[in-house]
Design an enzyme around this catalytic site. Structure first.
Site, PDB file in Angstrom:
ATOM      1  N   ASP A 392       0.807  -1.213   0.000  1.00  0.00           N
ATOM      2  CA  ASP A 392       0.000   0.000   0.000  1.00  0.00           C
ATOM      3  C   ASP A 392       0.841   1.264   0.000  1.00  0.00           C
ATOM      4  O   ASP A 392       0.322   2.361   0.108  1.00  0.00           O
ATOM      5  CB  ASP A 392      -0.913   0.026   1.240  1.00  0.00           C
ATOM      6  N   CYS A 433      -9.797   1.559   2.873  1.00  0.00           N
ATOM      7  CA  CYS A 433      -8.540   2.175   2.473  1.00  0.00           C
ATOM      8  C   CYS A 433      -7.390   1.559   3.253  1.00  0.00           C
ATOM      9  O   CYS A 433      -7.591   0.875   4.264  1.00  0.00           O
ATOM     10  CB  CYS A 433      -8.576   3.686   2.698  1.00  0.00           C
ATOM     11  N   CYS A 434      -6.185   1.784   2.758  1.00  0.00           N
ATOM     12  CA  CYS A 434      -4.984   1.399   3.482  1.00  0.00           C
ATOM     13  C   CYS A 434      -4.178   2.674   3.704  1.00  0.00           C
ATOM     14  O   CYS A 434      -4.756   3.734   3.908  1.00  0.00           O
ATOM     15  CB  CYS A 434      -4.205   0.347   2.703  1.00  0.00           C
ATOM     16  N   ALA A 435      -2.884   2.587   3.662  1.00  0.00           N
ATOM     17  CA  ALA A 435      -2.073   3.768   3.958  1.00  0.00           C
ATOM     18  C   ALA A 435      -2.198   4.841   2.887  1.00  0.00           C
ATOM     19  O   ALA A 435      -2.219   6.032   3.188  1.00  0.00           O
ATOM     20  CB  ALA A 435      -0.606   3.357   4.114  1.00  0.00           C
TER      21      ALA A 435
END
Length: 620
Positions: A392, A433-435
């Site tokens: 990510d 979401c991720c990072a």
């Protein structure tokens, strides 16, 4: 592996809280050694130190509960508070049913060793298990429908109920499995005792390796505490020496000091140097290194990669074993009350069992270099997913100012443009979401318009399969996700800007005839096209759509204009927008009755304006 990486990411939120715990403990113990050693506390400095150490212990002492919240939220398909509540319900059920007191009442015929296994059941492993249970219940039952008579308990209200029932079953399994594992570790610990320095290294290796499961407490009971007649930690701080016991006092603690004080910073530096996004890795790893150096608090560092990159964690644990054996044979002896940090080393150096504490300098230097080189080699050789190197991580720029106004409006504009680019809310199954990425599960990723998403501010679009799409946003992705979910929840798209628009854009006006005006001011009838020699043919349009300009028409108009070589300018009141940008159209905030003044420049200006006029006449 995908599950483990997601679990590791879920732990990053609670892990990010732990560094402040280390800072509080470090300063607190420095000001008030009595907080570690016991004894009277007097004076302002010691009182402040005691207060700060208690604040730090409030965090580290409840780390398992932090993991419950982080895992239940991170593993849920939607980051909803109900998932966190369910995780907490699971934790309360498990820790109550599996407490030593409850087990002793239910099964009084069990041996004391069996009961002892449940004295440490409120550990991070149980917290992670409870979080996973809560997330599973949320994902599985959040949409359940009950008969009308029980309709009140349908949907998300049913999640906590289901969690309670599931947790009782999980607790029943743990009631049988946990003590077997615990006693197995205790038996292994007793077998290690006769192996000398090699046994000390093996114990240190297993101590670190078992932290994710919580079973390291079984080994600690054998070596550190006086449960079978040893108590390396308790006797060291009681002022005993090697002459008073049958082993070299401190041998099961000494090797942790070079690893925690210097090895962890070395490994963290290797992670930072090999990271794709060094800012991301520096945030958690830098503070974690300070905590480990000062007070031996390694959890922020360890939990940042142990699940996402478990092979590296095994190597990390093995290095502890190596340096513990080395410390044994060099004669370095030190002990800790809290953990193997610089403060405990300083406090324990005056105790009778402490030996050759100066050797922390060469041992620490060796640990720093070894951890750094090994971590760097392994990470780069096998492309392991450490903080800043995970899937990510993208080196993307922040959302540009052109992507919208400031604050919430900017993210709302971008989110609505993304929603249109992926085919609208009817095509979206779930959003997370991720990072740096907006992670979407779609009915059909083939409907995603990559160019439109990039025009809205995405650094890239990835479609791994027909049901998933990842939009690379950057470090502001959480704000975009929140706005994306808000846009999905709305009954209809809404203007992305605030309500305080110029009167020319917001006032309700009667719908009038569509007209086109030449630069000279000459009026022509609707349907006629005025193409001037210099390529300009401005016109005015009164919006008739009850909603006004939102993501869908903005996207369709921009897609239409991509076929022509020209630049379109749109004016509404005192706002001017680039007609070739979705976000610029939406920033106008033009509602029903707003008057748009449209012009164009370029080789295809005339035909582009004709097509744009036709679109507006039909749909706007």
């Amino acid at each position: 592996m995908k599950f483990m990486q997601k679990l590791g990411k879920s732990l990053m939120l609670p892990v990010s809280v732990l560094p402040v715990c280390g800072i509080l403990l470090g300063i607190g113990y420095l000001l008030c050694p009595g907080a570690v050693q016991g004894g009277d506390i007097s004076g302002v400095a010691q009182t402040i130190g005691f207060w700060m150490s208690k604040a730090g212990l409030a965090i580290i002492g409840n780390m398992a509960i932090l993991f419950v919240i982080g895992v239940s939220m991170g593993m849920a398909e939607e980051q909803n508070g109900i998932a966190c509540l369910s995780g907490l319900v699971s934790w309360l059920v498990m820790t109550s049913l599996l407490s030593a007191d409850t087990v002793a009442v239910m099964l009084p015929e069990l041996s004391p060793e069996w009961i002892m296994a449940f004295e440490k059941i409120a550990n991070p492993f149980t917290g992670i298990l409870a979080g996973l249970t809560g997330a599973f219940a949320y994902n599985r039952f959040r949409g359940v429908k009950l008969p009308d008579m029980l309709a009140f308990f349908s949907g998300k209200r049913f999640v906590a109920i289901a969690t309670t029932l599931i947790s009782t079953v999980v607790s029943a399994v743990m009631l049988l499995v946990w003590p077997l594992l615990f006693m197995g570790m205790s038996a292994l610990g007793k077998a290690i005792m006769g192996l000398g320095g090699i046994g000390a290294g093996l114990y240190a290796f297993l101590n670190r390796l078992l932290i994710p499961t919580g079973l390291h407490h079984a080994l600690n009971n054998v070596f550190w505490f006086d449960t079978i007649g040893m108590g390396d930690l308790t006797l060291f701080w009681a002022g005993k020496t090697t002459a008073d016991v049958s082993w070299s006092l401190g041998m099961y603690m000494s090797g942790f000091f070079p690893c925690m004080m210097f090895g962890v910073p070395g490994a963290a530096l290797a992670m930072i140097r090999t990271a794709k996004n060094r800012k991301k890795s520096m945030g958690i790893l830098g503070s974690s290194s300070v905590c480990s150096l000062l007070c031996g608090l390694t959890e922020p560092f360890e939990f940042s990669f142990m699940f996402a990159s478990f092979p590296l964690y095994v190597i990390y644990s093995l290095l502890y074993g190596v340096f513990t054996s080395i410390a044994y044979y060099t004669g370095f002896r030190a002990g800790f009350s809290f953990s193997a940090g610089g403060i405990d080393l300083l406090l324990s150096s005056s105790l009778p069992a402490a030996q050759n504490t100066w050797q922390i300098l060469p041992l620490g230097a060796a640990a720093f270099v070894t951890f750094y080189l090994v971590f760097r080699l392994v990470i780069t050789r096998f492309d392991l997913k450490t903080p800043g190197r995970d899937d990510d991580t993208e080196n993307v720029s922040p959302v540009p100012a052109a992507a919208g106004g400031s604050g919430t409006d900017r993210f709302a504009v971008m989110a609505r443009a993304f929603l249109h680019a992926v085919g609208g809310k009817d095509n979206v199954v779930s959003a997370d979401c991720c990072a740096t990425r907006l992670r979407l599960t779609l009915k059909d990723s083939g409907l995603v318009n990559d160019a439109e998403a990039r025009a809205a501010g995405a650094a890239g679009v990835i479609k791994p399969d027909r049901s998933t799409c990842q939009i690379i946003v950057g470090m502001t992705v959480q704000q975009v996700l929140d706005a994306f979910r808000t846009a999905m929840a709305e009954d209809r798209p809404a203007p992305a800007t605030d309500v305080s628009e110029p009167a020319a854009c917001q006032a309700e006006k009667p719908v009038t005839e569509l007209k086109m005006t030449a630069a000279s001011g000459e009026h022509v009838t609707a349907g006629q096209l005025l193409i001037l020699p210099d390529g300009r043919g401005p016109f005015t349009h009164i919006i008739r759509d009850p909603v006004g300009i939102h993501a869908r028409p903005a996207g369709e108009m921009v897609s239409l204009l991509r076929n022509f070589s020209c630049r379109v300018t749109v004016r509404c009141g005192n706002r001017t927008a680039d007609g070739n940008s979705i976000l610029e159209w939406m920033r106008l905030g033009a509602g029903k009755g707003a008057e748009l003044h449209v012009s164009a420049e370029g080789a295809d200006a005339g035909i582009a304006l004709m097509k744009l006029k036709q679109y507006m006449d039909e749909k706007l």
